[in-house]
Design a protein around this motif. Structure first.
Motif, PDB file in Angstrom:
ATOM      1  N   VAL A 415       0.839  -1.211   0.000  1.00 53.00           N
ATOM      2  CA  VAL A 415       0.000   0.000   0.000  1.00 53.00           C
ATOM      3  C   VAL A 415       0.865   1.249   0.000  1.00 53.00           C
ATOM      4  CG1 VAL A 415      -1.701   1.311   1.323  1.00 53.00           C
ATOM      5  CG2 VAL A 415      -1.905  -1.176   1.146  1.00 53.00           C
ATOM      6  N   ILE A 416       1.996   1.220   0.709  1.00 55.00           N
ATOM      7  CA  ILE A 416       2.817   2.417   0.868  1.00 55.00           C
ATOM      8  C   ILE A 416       3.318   2.936  -0.475  1.00 55.00           C
ATOM      9  CG2 ILE A 416       4.985   1.155   1.235  1.00 55.00           C
ATOM     10  CD1 ILE A 416       3.913   4.412   2.951  1.00 55.00           C
ATOM     11  N   GLY A 417       3.606   2.027  -1.408  1.00 54.67           N
ATOM     12  CA  GLY A 417       4.063   2.449  -2.728  1.00 54.67           C
ATOM     13  C   GLY A 417       3.015   3.271  -3.464  1.00 54.67           C
ATOM     14  N   TRP A 418       1.766   2.839  -3.358  1.00 49.57           N
ATOM     15  CA  TRP A 418       0.683   3.577  -4.003  1.00 49.57           C
ATOM     16  C   TRP A 418       0.495   4.949  -3.368  1.00 49.57           C
ATOM     17  CZ3 TRP A 418      -2.206   2.483  -8.254  1.00 49.57           C
ATOM     18  CH2 TRP A 418      -2.051   1.206  -8.803  1.00 49.57           C
ATOM     19  N   VAL A 419       0.647   5.012  -2.050  1.00 52.89           N
ATOM     20  CA  VAL A 419       0.420   6.288  -1.359  1.00 52.89           C
ATOM     21  C   VAL A 419       1.555   7.271  -1.606  1.00 52.89           C
ATOM     22  CG1 VAL A 419       0.173   7.368   0.910  1.00 52.89           C
ATOM     23  CG2 VAL A 419      -1.047   5.250   0.400  1.00 52.89           C
ATOM     24  N   THR A 420       2.800   6.812  -1.437  1.00 47.71           N
ATOM     25  CA  THR A 420       3.945   7.735  -1.543  1.00 47.71           C
ATOM     26  C   THR A 420       4.355   8.012  -2.979  1.00 47.71           C
ATOM     27  OG1 THR A 420       5.509   5.890  -1.311  1.00 47.71           O
ATOM     28  CG2 THR A 420       4.842   7.049   0.699  1.00 47.71           C
ATOM     29  N   ASN A 421       4.067   7.090  -3.898  1.00 42.67           N
ATOM     30  CA  ASN A 421       4.459   7.304  -5.300  1.00 42.67           C
ATOM     31  C   ASN A 421       3.307   7.867  -6.133  1.00 42.67           C
ATOM     32  OD1 ASN A 421       7.041   6.320  -4.767  1.00 42.67           O
ATOM     33  ND2 ASN A 421       6.452   4.220  -5.241  1.00 42.67           N
ATOM     34  N   GLU A 422       2.234   7.089  -6.242  1.00 43.78           N
ATOM     35  CA  GLU A 422       1.123   7.504  -7.109  1.00 43.78           C
ATOM     36  C   GLU A 422       0.389   8.725  -6.538  1.00 43.78           C
ATOM     37  OE1 GLU A 422       0.743   6.152 -10.034  1.00 43.78           O
ATOM     38  OE2 GLU A 422       2.336   4.691  -9.638  1.00 43.78           O
ATOM     39  N   LEU A 423      -0.073   8.606  -5.291  1.00 48.53           N
ATOM     40  CA  LEU A 423      -0.872   9.687  -4.711  1.00 48.53           C
ATOM     41  C   LEU A 423      -0.045  10.959  -4.522  1.00 48.53           C
ATOM     42  CD1 LEU A 423      -3.607  10.568  -3.407  1.00 48.53           C
ATOM     43  CD2 LEU A 423      -2.599   9.915  -1.218  1.00 48.53           C
ATOM     44  N   VAL A 424       1.087  10.852  -3.815  1.00 48.85           N
ATOM     45  CA  VAL A 424       1.908  12.035  -3.546  1.00 48.85           C
ATOM     46  C   VAL A 424       2.439  12.632  -4.846  1.00 48.85           C
ATOM     47  CG1 VAL A 424       4.023  12.854  -2.430  1.00 48.85           C
ATOM     48  CG2 VAL A 424       2.513  11.277  -1.228  1.00 48.85           C
ATOM     49  N   GLY A 425       2.786  11.775  -5.799  1.00 51.54           N
ATOM     50  CA  GLY A 425       3.258  12.276  -7.091  1.00 51.54           C
ATOM     51  C   GLY A 425       2.229  13.141  -7.785  1.00 51.54           C
ATOM     52  N   HIS A 426       0.986  12.686  -7.820  1.00 46.51           N
ATOM     53  CA  HIS A 426      -0.082  13.462  -8.442  1.00 46.51           C
ATOM     54  C   HIS A 426      -0.363  14.751  -7.653  1.00 46.51           C
ATOM     55  CE1 HIS A 426      -0.796   9.886 -10.870  1.00 46.51           C
ATOM     56  NE2 HIS A 426      -1.689  10.551 -11.579  1.00 46.51           N
ATOM     57  N   LEU A 427      -0.320  14.661  -6.318  1.00 45.09           N
ATOM     58  CA  LEU A 427      -0.575  15.852  -5.499  1.00 45.09           C
ATOM     59  C   LEU A 427       0.470  16.936  -5.768  1.00 45.09           C
ATOM     60  CD1 LEU A 427      -1.509  14.184  -2.071  1.00 45.09           C
ATOM     61  CD2 LEU A 427      -3.063  15.387  -3.621  1.00 45.09           C
ATOM     62  N   LYS A 428       1.735  16.522  -5.851  1.00 39.54           N
ATOM     63  CA  LYS A 428       2.799  17.505  -6.059  1.00 39.54           C
ATOM     64  C   LYS A 428       2.761  18.097  -7.463  1.00 39.54           C
ATOM     65  CE  LYS A 428       6.023  16.023  -2.505  1.00 39.54           C
ATOM     66  NZ  LYS A 428       7.403  15.584  -2.174  1.00 39.54           N
TER      67      LYS A 428
END
Length: 549
Positions: A415-428
């Motif tokens: 799950v952490i990969g999806w949160v820190t990579n996909e989600l945070v990447g899109h947010l930034k």
């Protein structure tokens, strides 16, 4: 040349014989000094003074944190950003004759709580002073501060940041906190260039501040930015400061100098009122390089107050500091010593416990601090330290991550990969906060659950995530059905697709049969391309292995 060399050797031998006869106990000998360039390289060389060491930066910080309080430090005026000019000004704030300060207990409690979180020693008795200087936005002509005996001293702040070549190595540092003191904020000067005049807004005058003085234990902008970022997280966690730098709730002055390691510190400059962590790093790094360039050209660094120009990325001089400014500090006559108590047992008779500041009560009310939260995440979910650093440093990301975990059976490390990579990447990419994410934790959990139960491949899952980001109203299942992204697990169909790929790539097949198993991944990728990322990867690998064995 050869003849003269031989003659010199014979002469030296004869001299040594005579010396040994005359001084039999002597251990000295005359040696031949070679004039040959080839042989001189093998002889002991004279020590040459080493070149100067590389200059390094030294950084100390002064942070002014606006205390999160409904009213000001010494008056009952409200504290509110962007209120109409001069609408939140009491007679004391305007320094009208006969007005007296009344200390806000909430501000004292906030300072004590912050000091405890930063491992400081709380002074049971602290004093207020007047710091005199004359400026239009300071009506009294002095600021009430704590110069002689501040409320807290001798603390430290531990902070971390990601370093290394791949920016995935957690680097830990510690900076000493010299002191924390309570003081008033000044008003605000509004410069009207069109009319060539300056207007004064006293709404901010008298707002409670905590000044935190950090020792010069840092060496670059990255370290200073990480330290201020950690401090901001702590203040927000405690609720003692909202930390909104764009509204001036957290302002940083950086003291910067350069020197050779082991030598005395150089002449420092002060870069004032930096209101962004990103700009803080840029301002410090620029100032270090500017001072190094000045010294390397044979110049002298001047003791100056400078400002950071965010457009040019440079620091610009404001004024010189020829000598120490005389602020004519004196005890504040209208305020008694500030006394805080260790526990209720130490309260003297006649003191109302509700009005007193009790350190033990504040210590017991401390929330989970960022460093403790990171360690809990590592221990509870088996995360890497760099992942816990990312989770805690993004406001609201820990809560988002834990909400996703509650709604899915997927392992935390997946799950952490999806949160820190996909989600945070899109947010930034879109400069958004976690609270503004168009994908709720429950929606992401649904997508991950579909992937975990074999309804969709990982490559297709990322396509679904991007579509969910663009279309917040659609669920993962709706997108999968609309775009026909479901996992292809029909064995006969996959056998045919795999056979076509193998037939068109005989060299890769021969390589696999020759023992090169890495080529298998290439063939699997080709199968996924044929199925638009919908093939079951486990089944595809099994089929290709059977056909190439």
């Amino acid at each position: 040349m050869a003849a003269s060399s031989v003659a010199a050797s014979e002469l030296l031998q004869n001299m040594n014989k005579h010396i040994s006869i005359l001084y039999p106990k002597a251990s000295y000998v005359i040696r031949r000094i070679s004039t040959s360039r080839q042989r001189s390289d093998n002889q002991p060389q004279l020590r040459v003074k080493s070149a100067p060491q590389q200059l390094v930066g030294v950084v100390g910080l002064e942070v002014h944190a606006q205390i999160n309080s409904n009213t000001k430090l010494f008056s009952g005026s409200s504290v509110r950003f962007s209120a109409p000019p001069n609408s939140l000004v009491s007679p004391f704030d305007a320094s009208l004759p006969g007005t007296l300060p009344v200390l806000n207990t909430r501000c004292v409690e906030a300072a004590v709580m912050t000091a405890l979180a930063l491992n400081c020693t709380i002074n049971r008795t602290s004093l207020f002073d007047r710091k005199h200087y004359f400026y239009a936005d300071l009506p009294a002509g002095y600021q009430i501060t704590q110069q002689r005996r501040p409320i807290a001293v001798d603390g430290f702040l531990a902070y971390s940041f990601l370093g290394g070549k791949k920016r995935n190595q957690v680097i830990k540092r510690t900076v000493s906190i010299k002191q924390i003191q309570l003081e008033q904020d000044s008003g605000k000067s509004l410069h009207d260039d069109l009319r060539s005049q300056t207007l004064i807004d006293l709404n901010r005058a008298g707002v409670g501040l905590m000044e935190l003085v950090m020792e010069p234990d840092m060496s670059c902008g990255e370290e200073a930015a990480a330290a201020v970022g950690e401090l901001k997280l702590i203040l927000q966690t405690l609720g003692t400061c909202q930390g909104n730098m764009s509204e001036g709730q957290l302002r940083v002055d950086a003291n910067v100098s350069v020197h050779e390691p082991g030598e005395p510190l150089g002449i420092r400059t002060e870069v004032k009122n930096i209101n962004s962590i990103r700009y803080l790093a840029k301002a410090i790094d620029y100032e270090i390089q500017r001072q190094i360039a000045v010294l390397q050209k044979g110049g002298t660094v001047r003791s100056q107050t400078r400002a950071f120009d965010s457009k040019s990325g440079e620091t610009v001089p404001m004024r010189d500091k020829e000598g120490l400014q005389d602020y004519r500090f004196m005890p504040e006559p209208n305020l008694p010593p500030l006394i805080v108590y260790e526990d209720n047992a130490s309260l003297p008779d006649g003191i109302d416990a509700c009005q007193a500041v009790v350190v033990q009560e504040i210590r017991e009310a401390l929330p989970e601090l960022p460093a403790v939260k990171r360690e809990r995440l590592v221990q509870t979910y088996g995360l890497l330290p760099e992942h816990s650093l990312t989770l805690v440093n993004e406001d609201g990301l820990v809560e988002y991550f834990e909400e996703v975990l509650k709604a899915t059976k997927k392992e935390p490390r997946k799950v952490i990969g999806w949160v820190t990579n996909e989600l945070v990447g899109h947010l930034k990419q879109q400069d958004m906060s976690v609270s503004q994410s168009p994908i709720a934790p429950s929606a992401l959990a649904e997508l991950l659950e579909l992937q975990e139960t074999g309804h969709i491949a990982s490559s297709a899952a990322r396509r679904v995530f991007q579509e969910m980001w663009r279309s917040p109203g659609k669920t993962a299942l709706q997108i999968i059905q609309e775009q026909d992204l479901g996992l292809v697990s029909d064995t006969a169909q996959l056998h045919n697709i795999c056979q076509e790929v193998l037939d068109s790539h005989p060299d890769e097949v021969n390589a696999i049969r020759g023992g090169n198993k890495k080529v298998l991944n290439k063939l699997m990728g080709l199968v996924q391309r044929e199925t638009k990322g919908r093939a079951d990867p486990v089944l595809v690998r099994k089929i290709i292995q059977e056909k190439t064995s």
